[in-house]
Design an enzyme around this catalytic site. Structure first.
Site, PDB file in Angstrom:
ATOM      1  N   LYS A 165      -0.171 -11.633 -16.569  1.00  0.00           N
ATOM      2  CA  LYS A 165      -0.226 -12.244 -15.263  1.00  0.00           C
ATOM      3  C   LYS A 165       0.409 -11.341 -14.198  1.00  0.00           C
ATOM      4  O   LYS A 165       0.192 -11.521 -13.007  1.00  0.00           O
ATOM      5  CB  LYS A 165       0.555 -13.569 -15.276  1.00  0.00           C
ATOM      6  CG  LYS A 165       0.081 -14.594 -16.261  1.00  0.00           C
ATOM      7  CD  LYS A 165       1.077 -15.779 -16.255  1.00  0.00           C
ATOM      8  CE  LYS A 165       0.795 -16.713 -17.407  1.00  0.00           C
ATOM      9  NZ  LYS A 165       1.828 -17.785 -17.486  1.00  0.00           N
TER      10      LYS A 165
ATOM     11  N   ASP B 182       1.284  -4.033 -13.124  1.00  0.00           N
ATOM     12  CA  ASP B 182       2.466  -4.114 -12.261  1.00  0.00           C
ATOM     13  C   ASP B 182       3.524  -3.108 -12.708  1.00  0.00           C
ATOM     14  O   ASP B 182       4.210  -2.515 -11.886  1.00  0.00           O
ATOM     15  CB  ASP B 182       3.040  -5.534 -12.257  1.00  0.00           C
ATOM     16  CG  ASP B 182       3.256  -6.092 -13.648  1.00  0.00           C
ATOM     17  OD1 ASP B 182       2.632  -5.593 -14.605  1.00  0.00           O
ATOM     18  OD2 ASP B 182       4.057  -7.033 -13.800  1.00  0.00           O
TER      19      ASP B 182
ATOM     20  N   ASP C 161       6.255   0.209 -19.046  1.00  0.00           N
ATOM     21  CA  ASP C 161       7.595   0.233 -19.628  1.00  0.00           C
ATOM     22  C   ASP C 161       7.532   1.102 -20.888  1.00  0.00           C
ATOM     23  O   ASP C 161       7.623   2.335 -20.814  1.00  0.00           O
ATOM     24  CB  ASP C 161       7.973  -1.231 -19.921  1.00  0.00           C
ATOM     25  CG  ASP C 161       9.432  -1.428 -20.232  1.00  0.00           C
ATOM     26  OD1 ASP C 161      10.085  -0.486 -20.700  1.00  0.00           O
ATOM     27  OD2 ASP C 161       9.942  -2.533 -20.010  1.00  0.00           O
TER      28      ASP C 161
HETATM   29  C1  PRP Z   1       4.483  -6.783 -18.805  1.00  0.00           C
HETATM   30  C2  PRP Z   1       3.790  -5.984 -17.735  1.00  0.00           C
HETATM   31  C3  PRP Z   1       2.884  -5.072 -18.515  1.00  0.00           C
HETATM   32  C4  PRP Z   1       3.660  -4.812 -19.788  1.00  0.00           C
HETATM   33  C5  PRP Z   1       4.351  -3.490 -19.692  1.00  0.00           C
HETATM   34  O1  PRP Z   1       3.685  -7.867 -19.126  1.00  0.00           O
HETATM   35  O2  PRP Z   1       3.068  -6.809 -16.856  1.00  0.00           O
HETATM   36  O3  PRP Z   1       1.657  -5.694 -18.830  1.00  0.00           O
HETATM   37  O4  PRP Z   1       4.604  -5.871 -19.908  1.00  0.00           O
HETATM   38  O5  PRP Z   1       5.141  -3.243 -20.828  1.00  0.00           O
HETATM   39  P1  PRP Z   1       4.862  -2.090 -21.885  1.00  0.00           P
HETATM   40  O6  PRP Z   1       4.608  -0.818 -21.127  1.00  0.00           O
HETATM   41  O7  PRP Z   1       6.164  -2.051 -22.647  1.00  0.00           O
HETATM   42  O8  PRP Z   1       3.721  -2.480 -22.740  1.00  0.00           O
HETATM   43  P2  PRP Z   1       4.210  -9.154 -19.910  1.00  0.00           P
HETATM   44  O9  PRP Z   1       3.894  -9.012 -21.362  1.00  0.00           O
HETATM   45  O10 PRP Z   1       5.652  -9.398 -19.544  1.00  0.00           O
HETATM   46  O11 PRP Z   1       3.307 -10.328 -19.375  1.00  0.00           O
HETATM   47  P3  PRP Z   1       3.078 -10.898 -17.891  1.00  0.00           P
HETATM   48  O12 PRP Z   1       2.386  -9.793 -17.122  1.00  0.00           O
HETATM   49  O13 PRP Z   1       2.213 -12.092 -18.094  1.00  0.00           O
HETATM   50  O14 PRP Z   1       4.433 -11.232 -17.284  1.00  0.00           O
END
Ligand code: PRP
Length: 182
Positions: free
Chosen positions: A44, A102, A105
């Site tokens: 999201k 967004d 990480d």
């Molecule tokens: C977060 C963010 C990315 C991902 C990045 O999503 O929006 O999609 O984590 O992390 P990474 O590089 O370690 O894979 P999240 O899983 O928190 O879901 P959300 O976007 O619904 O908050």
């Protein structure tokens, strides 16, 4: 300012300038393509960024969404990525897919999605992220379009959440450690 925010890391004005620059870069790179440009919003967190970015583009775009899970707990990345909402479109060979995130990480999500969409036959797959935390990488990954590098702080707002809260804040803020028990 929201009481859970320790300080604003990136203001609304700064976000606007970053999205304007990214949109110009994307326009420049895709304006001569004869394929369908698909902005793939990764739900999201990238919902707000995708909405603002698309309004600044002059090249024609289509919108699609996927949802994957990457964070195992509220503050740490798990290594595995699971598809929760898939992309279903048979015309992927006619599509240039630009994945919109967004934040990057560990790099697990975008590494997985890039490989997945290439394997599904997309004409091309590129990535665009508003925020990049290179200090947190667990797999080598470089986004094609990067808004800004940020330090390893817990950030919220502009789509990013803590426990599903704070996504609607119009800026990127640093969450007070006492909110998540840090
Ligand atoms: C977060 C963010 C990315 C991902 C990045 O999503 O929006 O999609 O984590 O992390 P990474 O590089 O370690 O894979 P999240 O899983 O928190 O879901 P959300 O976007 O619904 O908050």
């Amino acid at each position: 300012m929201n009481q859970a925010v320790e300080r604003i890391l990136i203001s609304q004005e700064e976000i606007d300038a970053i999205t304007t620059r990214l949109a110009a870069e994307i326009d420049r790179d895709y304006k001569d393509s004869d394929k369908r440009l698909v902005l793939l919003c990764v739900l999201k967190g990238s919902l707000v960024f995708t909405g603002d970015l698309m309004k600044k583009l002059t090249v024609p775009v289509e919108i699609d969404c996927m949802k994957v899970s990457s964070y195992g707990s509220s503050t740490e990345s798990s290594g595995s990525v699971h598809i929760q909402l898939d992309l279903v479109r048979p015309d992927l060979p006619d599509c240039d897919v630009l994945i919109i995130e967004d934040i990057v990480d560990s790099g697990n999500t975008l590494t997985f999605l890039t490989n997945y969409l290439k394997a599904k036959g997309a004409n091309s797959v590129k990535t665009c992220t508003l925020l990049d935390k290179p200090s947190r990488r667990r797999v080598p990954f470089e986004p094609d379009y990067r808004g800004v590098e940020i330090p390893d702080e817990f950030v919220i707002g502009y789509g990013l959440d803590y426990d599903e809260r704070f996504r609607a804040l119009p800026y990127i803020g640093i969450l007070k450690p006492e909110v998540y028990g840090g």
